[in-house]
Design a protein around this motif. Structure first.
Motif, PDB file in Angstrom:
ATOM      1  N   ASP A 154     -10.236 -18.167   6.395  1.00  0.00           N
ATOM      2  CA  ASP A 154      -9.388 -18.014   8.081  1.00  0.00           C
ATOM      3  C   ASP A 154      -8.567 -16.570   8.226  1.00  0.00           C
ATOM      4  O   ASP A 154      -7.784 -16.317   8.961  1.00  0.00           O
ATOM      5  CB  ASP A 154      -8.560 -19.823   8.223  1.00  0.00           C
ATOM      6  CG  ASP A 154      -9.925 -20.138   8.865  1.00  0.00           C
ATOM      7  OD1 ASP A 154     -10.446 -19.820   9.523  1.00  0.00           O
ATOM      8  OD2 ASP A 154      -9.696 -21.707   9.239  1.00  0.00           O
ATOM      9  N   PHE A 155      -7.593 -16.767   6.966  1.00  0.00           N
ATOM     10  CA  PHE A 155      -6.490 -15.855   6.790  1.00  0.00           C
ATOM     11  C   PHE A 155      -6.751 -14.726   7.300  1.00  0.00           C
ATOM     12  O   PHE A 155      -6.293 -13.277   7.516  1.00  0.00           O
ATOM     13  CB  PHE A 155      -5.734 -15.640   5.577  1.00  0.00           C
ATOM     14  CG  PHE A 155      -4.441 -14.888   5.120  1.00  0.00           C
ATOM     15  CD1 PHE A 155      -3.279 -15.149   6.012  1.00  0.00           C
ATOM     16  CD2 PHE A 155      -4.730 -13.957   4.814  1.00  0.00           C
ATOM     17  CE1 PHE A 155      -2.527 -14.391   5.966  1.00  0.00           C
ATOM     18  CE2 PHE A 155      -3.679 -12.483   4.437  1.00  0.00           C
ATOM     19  CZ  PHE A 155      -2.705 -12.745   4.867  1.00  0.00           C
ATOM     20  N   LEU A 156      -8.036 -13.293   6.332  1.00  0.00           N
ATOM     21  CA  LEU A 156      -8.199 -12.802   7.361  1.00  0.00           C
ATOM     22  C   LEU A 156      -9.641 -12.852   8.062  1.00  0.00           C
ATOM     23  O   LEU A 156      -9.875 -12.107   9.277  1.00  0.00           O
ATOM     24  CB  LEU A 156      -9.910 -12.299   5.915  1.00  0.00           C
ATOM     25  CG  LEU A 156      -8.954 -11.587   4.877  1.00  0.00           C
ATOM     26  CD1 LEU A 156      -9.672 -10.739   3.721  1.00  0.00           C
ATOM     27  CD2 LEU A 156      -7.527 -11.059   4.930  1.00  0.00           C
ATOM     28  N   GLY A 157      -9.100 -14.090   9.246  1.00  0.00           N
ATOM     29  CA  GLY A 157      -9.912 -14.313  10.379  1.00  0.00           C
ATOM     30  C   GLY A 157     -11.263 -14.581  10.637  1.00  0.00           C
ATOM     31  O   GLY A 157     -12.041 -15.125  11.297  1.00  0.00           O
ATOM     32  N   GLY A 158     -11.964 -14.656   9.613  1.00  0.00           N
ATOM     33  CA  GLY A 158     -13.274 -15.699   9.260  1.00  0.00           C
ATOM     34  C   GLY A 158     -14.448 -14.484  10.373  1.00  0.00           C
ATOM     35  O   GLY A 158     -13.739 -12.707  10.088  1.00  0.00           O
ATOM     36  N   ALA A 159     -15.508 -15.038  10.368  1.00  0.00           N
ATOM     37  CA  ALA A 159     -16.028 -14.105  10.750  1.00  0.00           C
ATOM     38  C   ALA A 159     -16.359 -13.582  12.466  1.00  0.00           C
ATOM     39  O   ALA A 159     -16.689 -12.610  12.521  1.00  0.00           O
ATOM     40  CB  ALA A 159     -17.531 -15.153  11.135  1.00  0.00           C
TER      41      ALA A 159
END
Lengths: 414, 330, 234, 288
Positions: free
Chosen positions: B136-141
């Motif tokens: 999630d931190f990197l925005g996920g998909a």
């Protein structure tokens, strides 16, 4: 090789010269009597299925609008479609949109524009200020984009939540636990986040997640996992392809211990039956399964029935699912925007989008919206709701939710 | 050998490039400017990759991790923790450098063969994709959307368009110059020795680990920085592009078709193939789906069959044939 | 039997052999001498058809074979035992021998030739099922020669058969060479071991930087002072 | 326990098909050193050919084999002769790029002809199940499993006891020496490539029942194949089948017990570890 070096050299210099000179060769201005609409779709690559289903329906509606006299408020101007392919790569959606807007001088932009494409398009639309209608995105981050897709939150998640609660409270299904079964890609994850919260708030215990690897060729293992958790309900957004594999896995393991509900495509696409084969279809689709959808051949909505017949009999499309209906709807929305817009200036078009209203009962309303079709402040549909259906052994669908369209009560758990 | 590098620096070609760079962009319509910027991004990336892939002969498919770190991490740091993107660029580059050093160390420690190296870096890249899409931190998909570029230089904003052009031009030139510098420095000599015969290099006492790590770290950090600049231009940090096999496959394709191990080869490949791909899609994308890619594939195959050593060597040959004197003086 | 006329061969446009001519009569052992890089292996590989000549011609039993592929040359009986043996290491001795006789002319008689080869090399018979990679150097040389005999060689070309072998094995191998010669086989022998070659061959050619420097009967070549010089590459 | 056994069955069955996909690539790599990045797209081609034959003549994929295997074999031979053979002696990476170009051509050629919708090819066995106590397996998977191992054994025997098989191994072990034996190396390489693609036609038909196919799926198959081939030590058939099983099992157990990100990482993690500590692949002997 049959190409000689000389030929190649000539060809290569041609390509180079062409690319250098192209920007300086101005195309002749389009005739005043046509309105150019750019269509940026994923016609190739991994997501090609959506546009390949929808595009023919869209072209059919546009052709029909032109044949019936074009855009009357604009002197009967005809609509001209300018197509582009983003090869299922969002960065290229942005590139192609830029080309359509600045080189092809389109006056409006539309296309499948799934969520990732929507995000990639946002900076281009904000820069070039081009009114755009997305057919499928679940969100709209740019001020210039409107979308017909179900909003993640008040569309997908809310409808699924409402249906599960309806099953539990109104229909007295025993539902205490849930497993989140969803396609593991951007929209699947987004919807899951909202749905997770909502179900929890309504007192349903989430006992596990079963994200489906969208690249997998088989989902039996995911189904084994679900079986071992034995939830009362499995719920989430599932794409058509993952749906085929998921139901196949259910058939393989002969698992009917949970109620499966979700969608849209993976639970309710009309082609599901064909994709699974009649035997498997009958064994799993008619048992403990409810699919979310925006359109159903069985729904008691005259305008929807009419467009289905028309696309099948007149346009001769071989695949009529939600994608086709959604695209046909996009055609009608664009028609209304162009008709009601004061001019073809961008601000006027933008205003017209904001004022779109296709009320319930209108012959041009193809999707099931009890409150009609309008855009809210966030440029998503005011009524993001959808229906839930159940399958009959004769491959027909029955709407079971919401009450406005329901033809029958949900079949009890088998 | 250094002389060669200074000669490159003082070449009159720079003046031509500078004039073109000042005059051309304002005249170019936005779509064509975009293609030029894209081409420069890939010139920079292919040249950065060339340091390991071409010079050291380590065909790394893990570079999507470095590009992805530069893009996704700096974006996430800004959006989630409010870290200035300049600082994010530095942090991402350092992390990429460390990852690169680790990969080089693994290569050395386990004595990976060429093919094993390709496949293990491919597995690393796939793992990176899975992690980013699930984190999630990197925005996920879904990825992350940067705020609109308002041209605030201190916030790592260049105003899109011409600003982005200049950033990418600088990065592309820096990337090429690093190639020229390394090729003309002892490092380049050692890398080629290692590439051509690792055992012989070991036998004559070349510190293989040191040079492998040096090459990989330079290449990784450069890729990361380019990734950060690229995502700023795209504004949308898309994991399916920036951390995916797609980007690394393209980078390797351009570098190889252009001419591996040469200072200008990869740049040449990107300059030819990026516009070719874009223009084919622009012209044919609206016709039969797949046709433009089909033709692109045919062109790639034809080009490789015609010049299996890369395009740059082929063009040099033509050039020297046209000017035999230049060839003999070489 | 074999006539090489003004042969020029090279790689990438650079000639390695310049204008080499030699003849070999049926039933003869001819030695080919020279320092490293004199072009001996290039010559033998040209004879096997591995490189297309830049000019010159090669005739075998009266036919022009210059344009023939390696496969066709094997089929007419020009067989090479390469330097370093090059047996197939991960195949058994038996499989190596079977592969030797894989060409169209020899294939049908493989059982018979196999018996002959195993009678010639009893050591191979003991090791028939063993992987060739596990054999000693001397045994591998036997296998390489046996493999060539399986191909029903008319002209046997041996490239450095004594390389890296113990004196005992060298003696044994040359004994075999003499025996094959006695059976009527024509042999082209490339050897580092000058004295050994001069002793076994009837005639010799000395190559120097891709050219024939000296040729003649072994005795004559032996006494020519230039031989030692060419051989040492001075 | 039921889960454990089900995962075991699932992993073994799917894994055997991965092994089958990889046999052809191992064979080709052995004799010509080509790593074919269009491998997965040839699998697609095999599947879509079956689809076409079903659409035109209602042929079951298993029967279509009679046509697709010879057809794909010929296509494979032509591709090697006209595209890959001229690249012999050139940089490894350039050959890889050429196969990538080929992948684009195949994938988009299929898209142009068949469109991008997921397509299904019916088969009589597609809905048949085999129930063994707690464990349920699909009959098509069982067929694939049996055929995969039969093919692996058949290839093994072919390589050991026929002249063609021995020629393939000879070219693999020492191409120069093989040429000196009168083996036409180019011809063997071409035939092997053709054979490798022909095997893919079989793999394609076996995987087809119950699998929705799309033109864009090729790269996924290529990646799995590469991983399996590498695990097997590139040219060792026993190792390749074993590699297939390991990847199949780690996918199944990863999905069931770990789910999510961690589960998807498992096969890659196992792959990396095995490659680091056993770079020569899974089997002990270097012979094949």
């Amino acid at each position: 090789m049959t190409i000689t070096r000389r030929e190649f050299a000539i060809g290569a210099s041609g390509v180079l010269l062409g690319s250098v000179a192209a920007p300086f060769v101005r195309r002749a201005g389009a005739a005043d009597s046509t309105i150019r609409i750019g269509v940026v779709n994923s016609m190739s690559g991994g997501l090609a299925a959506y546009a390949q289903e929808g595009q023919p329906a869209f072209e059919y509606i546009i052709k029909k609008i032109n044949a019936e006299g074009g855009i009357k408020s604009k002197g009967g101007a005809k609509i001209e479609l300018v197509q582009a392919d983003d090869t299922s790569q969002p960065a290229r959606t942005a590139t192609e949109a830029r080309r359509l807007i600045t080189e092809e001088k389109v006056q409006l932009l539309t296309g499948t524009i799934l969520s990732a494409q929507m995000l990639a398009l946002t900076p281009v639309l904000d820069e070039l200020k081009m009114p755009t209608l997305s057919v499928w995105a679940g969100g709209a981050r740019s001020n210039y984009m409107f979308t017909l897709g179900y909003p993640y939150d008040r569309g997908y998640a809310q409808t699924m939540h409402d249906f599960v609660v309806f099953l539990r409270d109104a229909e007295k299904f025993n539902i205490k636990t849930a497993v989140m079964g969803y396609s593991n890609y951007e929209a699947g994850q987004q919807v899951n986040k909202f749905l997770h919260e909502k179900l929890k708030a309504s007192g349903i215990e989430i006992i596990g997640e079963a994200p489906l690897d969208i690249k997998a060729q088989d989902q039996t293992s995911a189904m084994v996992r679900i079986r071992s958790l034995k939830p009362d309900v499995v719920v989430g957004l599932v794409t058509p392809r993952d749906g085929i594999l998921l139901h196949q896995a259910r058939y393989n393991l002969n698992y009917h211990g949970s109620i499966f509900c979700g969608g849209t495509g993976g639970y309710s696409d009309l082609s599901l039956w064909k994709d699974l084969g009649p035997e498997i279809g009958k064994a799993v689709l008619t048992k403990n399964l409810f699919g979310m959808t925006g359109f159903s051949a069985g729904a008691k909505i005259d305008s929807m029935q009419k467009i289905i017949t028309e696309l099948r009999d007149v346009a001769k499309l071989d695949r009529i699912g939600q994608g086709a209906i959604q695209y046909a709807q996009a055609g009608r929305v664009l028609q209304q925007v162009l008709e009601t817009s004061a001019s073809l200036e961008r601000d006027a078009l933008l205003d017209a989008f904001k004022k779109v209203n296709i009320p319930f009962g209108d012959p041009n309303l193809y999707v099931a919206k009890p409150k009609g079709l309008q855009f809210a402040e966030d440029r998503l549909l005011v009524d993001g709701s959808a229906m839930f259906i159940q399958w009959l052994p004769d491959q027909q669908q029955q709407v079971v939710f919401p009450k406005e369209f329901a033809q029958s009560a949900p079949r009890p758990r088998a | 050998m250094r002389q060669e590098f200074y000669k490159t620096l003082t070449s009159p070609v720079w003046l031509v490039i500078l004039v073109l760079a000042v005059v051309l962009p304002p005249l170019l319509p936005s779509y064509y400017l975009h293609i030029v910027i894209l081409a420069l991004v890939y010139v920079a990336l292919a040249s950065a990759w060339n340091i390991v892939g071409g010079m050291a002969g380590q065909i790394s498919l893990a570079h999507s991790l470095f590009i992805g770190t530069g893009a996704m991490l700096s974006t996430a740091l800004l959006l989630k923790l409010g870290v200035n993107m300049w600082l994010g660029l530095v942090i991402s580059a350092i992390i990429s450098g460390v990852m690169g050093a680790m990969i080089a160390w693994i290569d050395f420690r386990f004595q990976l063969g060429h093919l094993s190296f390709v496949l293990i870096t491919m597995a690393f890249a796939e793992m990176g994709t899975v992690i980013v899409e699930g984190w999630d931190f990197l925005g996920g998909a879904s990825g992350l959307l940067l705020p609109q570029d308002k041209g605030d230089f201190l916030a790592f904003q260049f105003g899109g368009g011409i600003g982005a052009f200049w950033v990418m031009l600088v990065l592309a030139i820096v990337s090429i110059l690093i190639n020229v510098a390394i090729l003309n420095a002892p490092l380049g000599y050692y890398l080629r020795t290692i590439r051509d015969n690792e055992n012989a290099a070991r036998a004559i006492g070349v510190n293989i680990l040191r040079y492998k790590i040096a090459a990989m770290v330079i290449s990784a950090m450069l890729s990361s920085v380019i990734g950060t600049a690229y995502v700023r231009y795209l504004t949308f940090a898309d994991p399916y592009l920036l951390v995916s096999p797609i980007i690394i496959i393209e980078v390797v394709l351009f570098a190889t078709v252009g001419g591996l191990g040469r200072a200008y080869g990869p740049a040449f490949g990107a300059l030819l193939l990026v516009p070719l791909g874009e223009i084919l899609r622009g012209k044919l994308g609206g016709t039969l789906p797949g046709l433009h890619y089909f033709i692109y594939g045919v062109v790639v195959i034809a080009v490789i069959l015609m010049s299996p050593r890369g395009l740059l060597p082929l063009f040099e040959k033509w050039f020297s044939r046209m000017r035999p004197k230049a060839a003999t003086s070489k | 039997m074999l006539e090489v006329d003004h042969l020029v061969t090279g790689y990438g446009g650079v000639p390695v052999l310049h204008d080499v001519s030699l003849t070999l009569n049926a039933g003869e052992i001819v030695g080919l001498l020279g320092a490293n890089n004199a072009g001996k292996t290039t010559l033998i590989n040209s004879l096997s058809g591995m490189y297309a000549p830049m000019s010159g011609r090669i005739r075998f039993e009266g036919h022009d074979v210059t344009a023939m592929t390696p496969k066709q040359r094997v089929e007419i009986g020009i067989i090479q035992v390469p330097e370093g043996r090059l047996v197939f290491p991960d195949m058994s001795v038996r499989e190596n021998l079977l592969l030797g006789g894989i060409n169209a002319r020899a294939r049908a008689h493989r059982p018979r030739t196999m018996d002959h080869v195993l009678e010639l090399f009893p050591r191979l018979k003991e090791r028939l099922g063993q992987n060739a990679g596990t054999l000693s150097g001397g045994e591998q040389q036997m296998l390489a020669i046996g493999r060539a005999l399986m191909a029903e060689a008319k002209l046997l070309m041996l490239d450095e058969p004594s390389l890296g072998l113990s004196p005992l094995f060298v003696q044994y191998i040359f004994g075999i060479i003499d025996r094959l010669h006695a059976e009527g086989l024509s042999i082209l022998l490339i050897e580092q071991n000058l004295n050994l070659t001069l002793r076994h061959a009837q005639r010799c050619y000395v190559l120097e930087r891709g050219k024939v420097a000296i040729e003649g009967a072994s005795d004559v070549v032996k006494d020519d002072p230039r031989t030692r010089r060419a051989y040492l590459g001075l | 326990m039921a889960e454990f056994l089900q995962a075991l069955a699932q992993g073994l069955l799917i894994g055997s098909t991965y092994g089958l996909l990889a046999l052809g690539m191992g064979l080709v790599y052995g004799v010509s050193g080509v790593v074919n990045f269009s491998h997965g797209d040839f699998i697609s081609l095999g599947m879509f050919l079956c689809l076409a034959l079903y659409s035109a003549f209602a042929l079951d994929p298993y029967i279509s084999l009679v046509i697709t295997v010879p057809l794909m074999t010929v296509i494979g031979g032509l591709v090697y002769w006209y595209l890959l053979r001229p690249m012999v002696g050139h940089q490894f990476l350039m050959v890889v790029q050429l196969t990538l170009g080929l992948s684009l051509v195949l994938q988009n050629g299929i898209l142009m002809v068949f469109g991008g919708q997921p397509a299904r090819t019916p088969s009589v066995v597609e809905s048949k199940l085999l129930i063994l106590g707690d464990v349920v397996v699909r009959v098509p998977h069982v067929i694939a499993f049996v055929v995969s191992f039969a093919m692996a054994i058949g290839l093994y025997i072919m390589l050991r006891s026929t002249d063609f098989g021995r020629s393939i191994r000879a070219v693999h072990q020492n191409a120069h020496s093989a040429a000196l034996m009168g083996i036409d190396v180019s011809r063997v390489q071409t035939l092997t490539f053709a054979l490798g693609i022909g095997i893919l036609a079989i793999a394609a038909a076996l995987l087809l029942p119950g699998t929705p196919i799309q033109p864009a799926q090729g790269l996924r198959y290529t990646v799995i194949t590469l991983i399996v081939v590498a695990l097997g030590g590139m040219t060792n058939f026993v190792g390749i089948m074993l590699g297939g099983l390991i990847i199949g099992l780690s996918e199944a157990y990863g999905t069931i017990y770990l789910s999510d990100t961690l589960g998807m990482l498992l096969p890659y993690g196992i792959f990396v570890l095995i490659m680091l500590f056993r770079p020569q692949g899974l089997t002990w002997s270097s012979s094949r």
